[in-house]
Design a protein around this motif. Structure first.
Motif, PDB file in Angstrom:
ATOM      1  N   ALA A 204      11.027  -9.549  -2.369  1.00 13.23           N
ATOM      2  CA  ALA A 204       9.981  -8.740  -1.941  1.00 13.23           C
ATOM      3  C   ALA A 204       9.030  -8.114  -2.804  1.00 13.23           C
ATOM      4  N   LEU A 205       9.591  -7.943  -3.811  1.00  7.15           N
ATOM      5  CA  LEU A 205       8.556  -7.215  -4.898  1.00  7.15           C
ATOM      6  C   LEU A 205       7.357  -7.775  -5.183  1.00  7.15           C
ATOM      7  N   ALA A 206       7.179  -9.172  -5.053  1.00  8.01           N
ATOM      8  CA  ALA A 206       5.767  -9.932  -5.191  1.00  8.01           C
ATOM      9  C   ALA A 206       5.139  -9.505  -4.219  1.00  8.01           C
ATOM     10  N   SER A 207       5.364  -9.289  -2.908  1.00  7.84           N
ATOM     11  CA  SER A 207       4.654  -8.734  -1.877  1.00  7.84           C
ATOM     12  C   SER A 207       4.288  -7.583  -2.157  1.00  7.84           C
ATOM     13  N   ILE A 208       5.174  -6.439  -2.540  1.00  5.67           N
ATOM     14  CA  ILE A 208       4.830  -5.140  -2.674  1.00  5.67           C
ATOM     15  C   ILE A 208       3.964  -4.907  -3.752  1.00  5.67           C
ATOM     16  N   VAL A 209       3.873  -5.614  -4.975  1.00  8.12           N
ATOM     17  CA  VAL A 209       3.146  -5.494  -6.040  1.00  8.12           C
ATOM     18  C   VAL A 209       1.610  -6.076  -5.523  1.00  8.12           C
ATOM     19  N   THR A 210       1.858  -7.190  -4.847  1.00  9.05           N
ATOM     20  CA  THR A 210       0.330  -7.764  -4.387  1.00  9.05           C
ATOM     21  C   THR A 210      -0.544  -6.683  -3.553  1.00  9.05           C
ATOM     22  N   TYR A 211       0.436  -5.839  -2.746  1.00  4.29           N
ATOM     23  CA  TYR A 211      -0.162  -5.042  -1.920  1.00  4.29           C
ATOM     24  C   TYR A 211      -0.865  -3.584  -2.791  1.00  4.29           C
ATOM     25  N   MET A 212       0.071  -3.198  -3.685  1.00  2.18           N
ATOM     26  CA  MET A 212      -0.349  -2.224  -4.745  1.00  2.18           C
ATOM     27  C   MET A 212      -1.581  -2.566  -5.310  1.00  2.18           C
ATOM     28  N   ARG A 213      -1.491  -3.671  -5.960  1.00  2.00           N
ATOM     29  CA  ARG A 213      -2.693  -4.215  -6.729  1.00  2.00           C
ATOM     30  C   ARG A 213      -3.935  -4.525  -6.014  1.00  2.00           C
ATOM     31  N   TRP A 214      -3.807  -5.213  -4.985  1.00  2.44           N
ATOM     32  CA  TRP A 214      -4.915  -6.059  -4.113  1.00  2.44           C
ATOM     33  C   TRP A 214      -5.364  -5.067  -2.845  1.00  2.44           C
ATOM     34  N   GLY A 215      -4.143  -4.632  -2.161  1.00  3.04           N
ATOM     35  CA  GLY A 215      -4.447  -4.031  -1.064  1.00  3.04           C
ATOM     36  C   GLY A 215      -4.980  -2.523  -1.357  1.00  3.04           C
ATOM     37  N   LEU A 216      -4.332  -1.630  -2.047  1.00  4.06           N
ATOM     38  CA  LEU A 216      -4.610  -0.240  -2.582  1.00  4.06           C
ATOM     39  C   LEU A 216      -5.421  -0.301  -3.530  1.00  4.06           C
ATOM     40  N   ASP A 217      -5.840  -1.480  -4.447  1.00  3.26           N
ATOM     41  CA  ASP A 217      -6.343  -1.652  -5.714  1.00  3.26           C
ATOM     42  C   ASP A 217      -5.915  -0.473  -6.655  1.00  3.26           C
ATOM     43  N   VAL A 218      -4.410  -0.256  -6.851  1.00  2.00           N
ATOM     44  CA  VAL A 218      -3.937   0.937  -7.611  1.00  2.00           C
ATOM     45  C   VAL A 218      -4.273   0.176  -9.316  1.00  2.00           C
ATOM     46  N   ALA A 219      -5.028   1.215  -9.935  1.00  3.54           N
ATOM     47  CA  ALA A 219      -5.558   0.785 -11.316  1.00  3.54           C
ATOM     48  C   ALA A 219      -4.633   1.380 -12.232  1.00  3.54           C
ATOM     49  N   ASP A 220      -4.330   1.114 -13.458  1.00  2.00           N
ATOM     50  CA  ASP A 220      -3.366   1.846 -14.607  1.00  2.00           C
ATOM     51  C   ASP A 220      -4.206   3.097 -14.865  1.00  2.00           C
ATOM     52  N   THR A 221      -5.529   3.246 -14.558  1.00  5.99           N
ATOM     53  CA  THR A 221      -6.106   4.506 -14.926  1.00  5.99           C
ATOM     54  C   THR A 221      -6.076   5.424 -13.665  1.00  5.99           C
ATOM     55  N   ASP A 222      -5.709   5.064 -12.697  1.00  4.37           N
ATOM     56  CA  ASP A 222      -5.946   5.938 -11.272  1.00  4.37           C
ATOM     57  C   ASP A 222      -4.675   7.038 -11.529  1.00  4.37           C
ATOM     58  N   VAL A 223      -4.974   8.086 -10.866  1.00  4.13           N
ATOM     59  CA  VAL A 223      -4.152   9.088 -10.510  1.00  4.13           C
ATOM     60  C   VAL A 223      -3.773   8.739  -9.063  1.00  4.13           C
ATOM     61  N   PHE A 224      -2.765   8.337  -8.917  1.00  6.43           N
ATOM     62  CA  PHE A 224      -2.197   7.741  -7.531  1.00  6.43           C
ATOM     63  C   PHE A 224      -1.342   8.485  -6.688  1.00  6.43           C
ATOM     64  N   TRP A 225      -1.705   8.723  -5.439  1.00  6.62           N
ATOM     65  CA  TRP A 225      -0.789   9.452  -4.622  1.00  6.62           C
ATOM     66  C   TRP A 225      -0.754   8.763  -3.242  1.00  6.62           C
ATOM     67  N   ASN A 226       0.948   8.199  -2.944  1.00  7.59           N
ATOM     68  CA  ASN A 226       1.250   7.893  -1.886  1.00  7.59           C
ATOM     69  C   ASN A 226       2.146   9.200  -1.203  1.00  7.59           C
ATOM     70  N   ALA A 227       1.570   9.679  -0.132  1.00  8.62           N
ATOM     71  CA  ALA A 227       2.131  10.818   0.462  1.00  8.62           C
ATOM     72  C   ALA A 227       3.151  10.661   1.640  1.00  8.62           C
ATOM     73  N   ALA A 228       3.636   9.326   1.845  1.00  6.18           N
ATOM     74  CA  ALA A 228       4.553   8.944   2.958  1.00  6.18           C
ATOM     75  C   ALA A 228       5.768   9.330   2.475  1.00  6.18           C
ATOM     76  N   ASP A 229       6.747   9.618   3.443  1.00  8.18           N
ATOM     77  CA  ASP A 229       8.215   9.891   3.129  1.00  8.18           C
ATOM     78  C   ASP A 229       8.948   8.602   2.516  1.00  8.18           C
ATOM     79  N   PRO A 230       9.622   8.643   1.569  1.00  9.40           N
ATOM     80  CA  PRO A 230      10.508   7.703   1.073  1.00  9.40           C
ATOM     81  C   PRO A 230      11.743   7.269   2.060  1.00  9.40           C
ATOM     82  N   GLY A 231      12.122   7.912   3.098  1.00 14.90           N
ATOM     83  CA  GLY A 231      12.996   7.848   3.843  1.00 14.90           C
ATOM     84  C   GLY A 231      12.586   6.467   4.948  1.00 14.90           C
ATOM     85  N   TRP A 232      11.266   6.174   4.932  1.00 14.31           N
ATOM     86  CA  TRP A 232      10.768   5.072   5.642  1.00 14.31           C
ATOM     87  C   TRP A 232      10.078   4.109   4.722  1.00 14.31           C
ATOM     88  N   ALA A 233       9.874   2.775   5.451  1.00  8.31           N
ATOM     89  CA  ALA A 233       9.358   1.777   4.750  1.00  8.31           C
ATOM     90  C   ALA A 233       8.300   2.059   3.861  1.00  8.31           C
TER      91      ALA A 233
END
Length: 543
Positions: A204-233
């Motif tokens: 499932a990491l393939a899908s997770i990484v796809t979303y990180m890079r292409w859905g959210l466009d998280v770049a190596d230079t970003d200051v990234f913040w996902n504020a969601a609770d880790p008790g959920w998906a």
């Protein structure tokens, strides 16, 4: 025969996606190496934040530190009988010990079982029993919830956790489970029955990484913040696992939510890429929070639709538009208003976007669905020990997976959400199955029958309302309302209590006796709750 609108999808797989599919789906895939071993030990993996006398303090957690601590904790877990395939409960909020525990579990080839910190003891126990977990790692404020559960070994963050780490020898080797091996076990509530287990394999990491890079466009230079609770998906997939996989730190704010603190973190940490539930954006907007100094490159939302007033506010206040994304616990994200260059399209009002590369989505009998054979990133194959629920999801001999949400797709492949196909309630991005709340309410001696539904709420998206048929005894309904609300808080979850309780003579039912919750929702639309008069409609069921 099914009425099918094909929509769009990844019929030709980009080279980068194919590399991810191969890497994470390999029989030799090792979770510890993929999430930890590939990174510079001196590099920052997470930034843990907390308030100290109103000063925002930041601690940088390096991959080297996480590696050393997780190797030692793995030895301590092994000494307590944890091995390959065993589920380990994790009842913690956003803190370094949660990441250390996840990595220790994966090193053993075991399975991370997240538990939401708002759950009460019975809700926790149900999930531990279903996952056959005998060990739980928790934090001091949550430990009392576990005291009454028999046969459970607990490890508490703080002195006990630190001593175990310090006194244990590091476990050098890590278990390889391969792309099909289980790494996470999440539970998602439905309309009836116990919570359903979703086993997440390493691939499932393939899908997770796809979303990180292409859905959210998280770049190596970003200051990234996902504020969601880790008790959920959403918070676990894209706030913990995803950042580890791509090597971009996430912020772990170890404080209760407030709009003002959220704006402060965005400004003081110079966040450039932010994602959160719509409730966060609504709170920032409705509270007229001071957002001076906030300038985002990307802002994303998942969980339910954003209202037009919030999207209009965000473009000016945050310096960028907020893009809506759609997914489920069972799938991860599958339809997005993508941020990445090359697949980014102009926003269309009301649309939740297009299929994410790796998934082919369409509309089957009016419901949003995934074409399984044409979706190489699809990893969900069925619920844990629930063949009937699994069969209901997969139709046409397994060709289509039905999400349970209704919608439509236009000729350009843009998807539009219509309504949920079940009664799951989405409140502040959290999925709540009415069955679990109803099961608690019916334990009260004054309650003969009960139905729980969601009503539109301006801040939370939806709020719970309970309709109660009394046993016939004479009671003070105002006093009983408070008792019932407290009962849900203590026996299920602090966040899931009904905001209003209606006492009725009877519940609407089908001739076979099934409660018609949609009738109750329609009645609320005609005669709105005094808490939220004039607001109607339902929210889509997501993560």
């Amino acid at each position: 025969m099914h009425d099918i609108e094909p929509g769009n999808g990844a019929r030709s797989i980009p080279d980068q996606l194919q590399q991810w599919l191969t890497r994470y789906g390999s029989p030799n895939a090792n979770a510890t190496e993929l999430l930890l071993g590939q990174h510079n030990p001196a590099a920052t993996a997470f930034i843990e934040l907390h308030l100290d006398d109103d000063s925002l303090m930041a601690e940088h957690l390096t991959y080297g530190d996480l590696g050393d601590r997780s190797k030692r904790l793995a030895s301590a877990l092994a000494a307590r009988g944890v091995g390959r395939g065993d589920a380990v409960g994790v009842l913690m909020g956003k803190r370094s010990e949660l990441v250390v525990t996840l990595l220790a579990i994966l090193r053993l080839g075991a399975v991370h079982l997240p538990l939401f910190t708002a759950f009460s003891t019975p809700a926790i126990d149900i999930r531990l029993i279903a996952g056959k977990a005998k060990v739980v790692v928790t934090e001091p404020t949550q430990a009392p919830k576990l005291a009454g559960i028999d046969g459970l070994t607990t490890i508490v963050a703080g002195e006990q956790f630190d001593s175990l780490v310090a006194d244990s020898e590091p476990m050098a080797e890590s278990v390889t489970v391969g792309g099909g091996g289980a790494v996470i076990l999440l539970f998602t509530s439905g309309t009836t029955g116990s919570p359903k287990g979703v086993v997440v394999p390493l691939r499932a990491l393939a899908s997770i990484v796809t979303y990180m890079r292409w859905g959210l466009d998280v770049a190596d230079t970003d200051v990234f913040w996902n504020a969601a609770d880790p008790g959920w998906a959403y918070g676990l997939y894209y706030g913990i696992v995803g950042p580890l996989a791509i090597g971009v730190p996430n912020l772990l704010l170890h404080e209760p939510f407030s709009a003002s603190l959220t704006a402060r973190v965005l400004a003081e940490l110079n966040v450039t890429n932010f994602t959160a539930a719509p409730t966060v954006y609504r709170a920032l907007c409705k509270d007229q929070t001071d957002v001076d100094g906030v300038s985002l490159r990307c802002a994303s939302s998942a969980g339910e639709p954003l209202t037009p007033d919030v999207t209009q506010w965000a473009a000016q206040a945050l310096g960028t538009e907020v893009r809506d994304h759609y997914g489920q616990t069972e799938l991860g994200m599958v339809v997005n208003n993508h941020w990445a260059e090359g697949i980014r399209r102009p926003l269309i009002s009301g649309s939740m976007g297009q299929s994410m590369p790796g998934f082919t989505t369409g509309i089957v009998d009016g419901r949003i669905a995934v074409n399984v054979p044409e979706s190489p990133s699809m990893w969900f194959s069925g619920y844990l020990d629930a063949p009937e629920q699994t069969t209901a999801r997969f139709v046409d001999n397994g060709r289509w997976y039905l999400t349970g949400d209704t919608g439509r797709v236009d000729d350009a492949g843009n998807f539009y959400f219509s309504a949920r196909d079940d009664d799951v309630i989405i409140m502040a991005g959290y999925r709540i199955g009415p069955f679990e709340v109803e099961s608690v309410l019916t334990t009260h001696p004054s309650v003969a029958e009960v139905a729980v539904v969601g009503r539109r709420d301006e801040l939370r998206g939806e709020a719970l309302e309970a309709f109660i048929v009394l046993t016939g005894t004479s009671v003070d309904t105002e006093e009983l309302k408070v008792e019932l609300q407290q009962l849900v808080k203590t026996q299920f979850a602090a966040h899931a209590y009904p905001r209003d309780v209606h006492f009725v003579a009877a519940l609407p039912k089908t001739p076979s006796g099934k409660i018609q919750r949609f009738v109750l929702r329609q009645q609320m639309d005609v005669q709105p709750s005094h808490h939220n008069a004039g607001i109607e409609g339902s929210q889509r069921r997501t993560m």
